[in-house]
Design a protein around this motif. Sequence first.
Motif, short mmCIF file in Angstrom:
data_model
loop_
_atom_site.label_atom_id
_atom_site.label_comp_id
_atom_site.label_asym_id
_atom_site.label_seq_id
_atom_site.Cartn_x
_atom_site.Cartn_y
_atom_site.Cartn_z
N UNK A 157 2.62 -28.16 18.20
CA UNK A 157 2.97 -26.76 17.94
C UNK A 157 2.86 -26.39 16.46
N UNK A 158 2.49 -27.34 15.61
CA UNK A 158 2.53 -27.07 14.17
C UNK A 158 1.42 -26.14 13.70
N UNK A 159 0.34 -26.05 14.43
CA UNK A 159 -0.68 -25.05 14.06
C UNK A 159 -0.08 -23.65 14.18
N UNK A 160 0.69 -23.42 15.23
CA UNK A 160 1.36 -22.12 15.40
C UNK A 160 2.43 -21.92 14.33
N UNK A 161 3.22 -22.99 14.05
CA UNK A 161 4.27 -22.86 13.04
C UNK A 161 3.68 -22.56 11.66
N UNK A 162 2.49 -23.07 11.39
CA UNK A 162 1.85 -22.78 10.11
C UNK A 162 1.63 -21.28 9.92
N UNK A 163 1.35 -20.58 11.03
CA UNK A 163 1.16 -19.13 10.93
C UNK A 163 2.46 -18.45 10.54
N UNK A 164 3.59 -18.96 11.05
CA UNK A 164 4.87 -18.37 10.68
C UNK A 164 5.22 -18.69 9.23
N UNK A 165 4.86 -19.89 8.76
CA UNK A 165 5.06 -20.22 7.36
C UNK A 165 4.25 -19.27 6.49
N UNK A 208 10.69 -21.44 10.17
CA UNK A 208 9.37 -21.63 9.56
C UNK A 208 9.07 -20.49 8.59
N UNK A 209 9.33 -19.26 9.01
CA UNK A 209 9.09 -18.12 8.12
C UNK A 209 10.02 -18.16 6.90
N UNK A 210 11.26 -18.55 7.13
CA UNK A 210 12.21 -18.64 6.01
C UNK A 210 11.78 -19.71 5.02
N UNK A 211 11.22 -20.80 5.53
CA UNK A 211 10.72 -21.86 4.66
C UNK A 211 9.57 -21.35 3.81
N UNK A 212 8.69 -20.56 4.41
CA UNK A 212 7.59 -19.96 3.65
C UNK A 212 8.09 -19.04 2.55
N UNK A 213 9.10 -18.26 2.86
CA UNK A 213 9.65 -17.37 1.83
C UNK A 213 10.29 -18.17 0.69
N UNK A 214 11.01 -19.21 1.05
CA UNK A 214 11.75 -19.96 0.03
C UNK A 214 10.83 -20.71 -0.93
N UNK A 215 9.72 -21.26 -0.44
CA UNK A 215 8.86 -22.05 -1.33
C UNK A 215 8.25 -21.16 -2.42
N UNK A 216 8.03 -19.90 -2.13
CA UNK A 216 7.51 -19.00 -3.16
C UNK A 216 8.52 -18.87 -4.30
N UNK A 217 9.77 -18.70 -3.95
CA UNK A 217 10.82 -18.62 -4.97
C UNK A 217 10.92 -19.93 -5.74
#
Length: 586
Positions: free
Chosen positions: A69-77, A244-253
Amino acid sequence: MTEGNGPGRKTPEELRSFRWFGGERTAGLRAFGHRSRMRQLGVEPEEHLGKPLIVILNTWSEINPCHMHLRQRAEQVKRGVLEAGGFPVEMPVATLSETFQKPTPMLYRNLLAMDTEELLRSYPADGAVLMGGCDKTTPALLMGAASANIPAIYLTAGPMLSGNFRGRKVGSGTDVWKFWDDARAGLVGDCELAELECGIARSPGHCMTMGTASTMTSAAEALGMTLPGMASIPAVDSAHYRMAAATGRRIVEMAWEGLTPDKILTREAFEDAAATVLALGGSTNALIHLIAMAGRAGVDLTLDDFDAISRRVPWLANVKPSGQYLMEDFYYAGGLPALLGQLAKVPGALHLDRITVTGRPFGEKITGAPIYDEDVIRTPDTALAAEAGLAVLRGNLAPDGAVIKHIAAEPRLVKHTGPAVVFDSYADLQARINDPALNITPDSVLVLRNAGPKGGPGMPEYGMLPIPDYLLAQGVRDMVRISDARMSGTSYGACVLHVAPEAFVGGPLAFVQTGDLITLDVAARELSLDISERTAELRQANWQPPEPKFERGYGALYSEHITQANQGCDFGFLARRGRNPDPDPK
């Protein structure tokens, strides 16, 4: 996003990616080339210039069910990265599938760690999201990220849904071994096994027992390398999408803040991860991995540290293989934050003030975290045991240490003396274990050697040695078993593991003979061979080193540089501190 708008906050010119792309078209020929190739990819300058470039390292593959499922999770990241004003770039890295890779993905853990480190070092990454979860991927990704030392955050794959067999919950690995022993004893037939085969692994995600996967993802959260609550979420729960989306937001910060792994992976963090693993009743494999991970962070973590922490930390998670429940139950009971909240009540168990990827103190999200089922997650007052169920053994059979998860053993065996029955390889074990001529009894001590880091090769999970069929038919379900191998975190039994040094390099296990008396005493932390020093010296003098397993390729590199289990099985040239400079900016 306001650029450079806070203490210690980077400006766009301070981003690592600026050295690749520059700020103006006249910045230089190399920058011109990089920008033109981004246009070749269909990316306009305004989409990425002046923004943190976030590399998403994805261990997805079509033959890794834990990560399907990680290909899909990458889209949320990616969605989260874009929402926070970053620019996401997904990159594949080596996938280590516990279920299919032979002889063991442990042979390739360091390869993924190298892959991770060198990709992050050689590309214009300002930050990284690490995507994994299957056993070896967690330590490998974090080892590589620690060595690269750019801002990084871990997104765990999450456990699969609970298995089901004829109306009862079953756990991957743990219940397979039990059913398989029953089948070998003639108590279970083909129809039952076929039904179990269909129902024990029924969704994406890693093992839903407290095997190595859930142990290591929990350790990653305890280290502070994930967002709080990440490790416990089932792979297919919608909360996993949101995380996954929250992780994407946090890494930018984190990229703007310059929050790098060296600020998070401290001595205190590793002590807390060890305490967490022990309170969970987690996998013995965690000792090897955490020692290796700590080494990459410049922290000297030893087997003795684990043994000392084990004596002061209670066992709080009633989860298989040692307990009764599965990871889905653990999540609904409050998940890892709830367990950490209880562990924090034990004096000296955790360091609550250290920083995590949130940029906030570790204790902020766990203090007062509620428990919703106190049978699954225990309090210190209702702990399953006052001490964690893992012990480090020493003696003339394991001068550099061995490990036993004694809470997974039958109590009668934690102090035992019996005659050895020795097997020189896993093939030898398979060929002879049911031979009546060996006269194996319930009191025998089964010994497997040449299954360690070099001898395995790769230290496969052979440590839960099979009990002879004729003893299974008599109702015997546990015996003392000793090896220089590992065992699956989903396994159980009186299995002494990680004997160091291994037999293949001339460790004392190489000199054991069938009939020798071996003593296991968990309370005394003893593993000893009852022979005289003179006999041991004569056997050592007559021992002939085996031929190397590999003559070329990665296997040869592995064999030449792998360290022993008590040192984390890292490559010596990767574990040592020293320069590994960023590429020339010109």
